[in-house]
Write a protein that holds these residues in place. Structure first.
Motif, mmCIF file in Angstrom:
data_model
loop_
_atom_site.group_PDB
_atom_site.id
_atom_site.type_symbol
_atom_site.label_atom_id
_atom_site.label_comp_id
_atom_site.label_asym_id
_atom_site.label_seq_id
_atom_site.Cartn_x
_atom_site.Cartn_y
_atom_site.Cartn_z
ATOM 1 N N LYS A 196 0.860 -1.178 0.000
ATOM 2 C CA LYS A 196 0.000 0.000 0.000
ATOM 3 C C LYS A 196 0.901 1.235 0.000
ATOM 4 O O LYS A 196 1.883 1.314 0.728
ATOM 5 N N SER A 213 2.501 10.978 1.966
ATOM 6 C CA SER A 213 3.963 11.055 2.073
ATOM 7 C C SER A 213 4.595 11.143 0.685
ATOM 8 O O SER A 213 5.610 11.824 0.504
ATOM 9 N N ASN A 231 1.465 5.152 0.653
ATOM 10 C CA ASN A 231 0.980 6.286 1.422
ATOM 11 C C ASN A 231 1.055 7.519 0.521
ATOM 12 O O ASN A 231 2.127 8.064 0.278
#
Length: 102
Positions: free
Chosen positions: A27, A32, A29
């Motif tokens: 996954k 970020s 982010n």
């Protein structure tokens, strides 16, 4: 022998395909990733240089200076003409005074 080799190759292909199917994608982010991109990428490098405000500023200064020079020139001509007419009037008065004998 060829059948055994073929069977072992097909079994290995099946096992590797099954092993790869179980792996879940990581996954990401996004926040970020966006922050990293914003800190590493300079917008000035990505966007084309836009110097329109500088060009407009230079043009407006040039036009203002030109109009100021025209206005000063016209004022100077008006001043010169008024001074010239004063001198002519004073000369005319002197000549009439001299002509009349006074």
């Amino acid at each position: 022998m060829k059948k055994l080799l073929l069977a072992s190759v097909s079994v290995m292909a099946f096992v590797s395909a099954a092993a790869n199917a179980n792996v879940q994608p990581e996954k990401i982010n996004l926040s970020s990733l966006i922050n990293t991109a914003m800190t590493n990428v300079k917008m000035a490098d990505v966007l084309p240089a836009n110097d329109a405000h500088i060009v407009v500023k230079k043009q407006s200064k040039a036009i203002l200076l030109e109009e100021t020079q025209i206005s000063l020139h016209n004022s100077l001509l008006a001043f010169y003409n008024s001074e010239e007419s004063k001198v002519e009037r004073s000369k005319g008065e002197k000549t009439t005074d001299v002509a009349s004998g006074e």
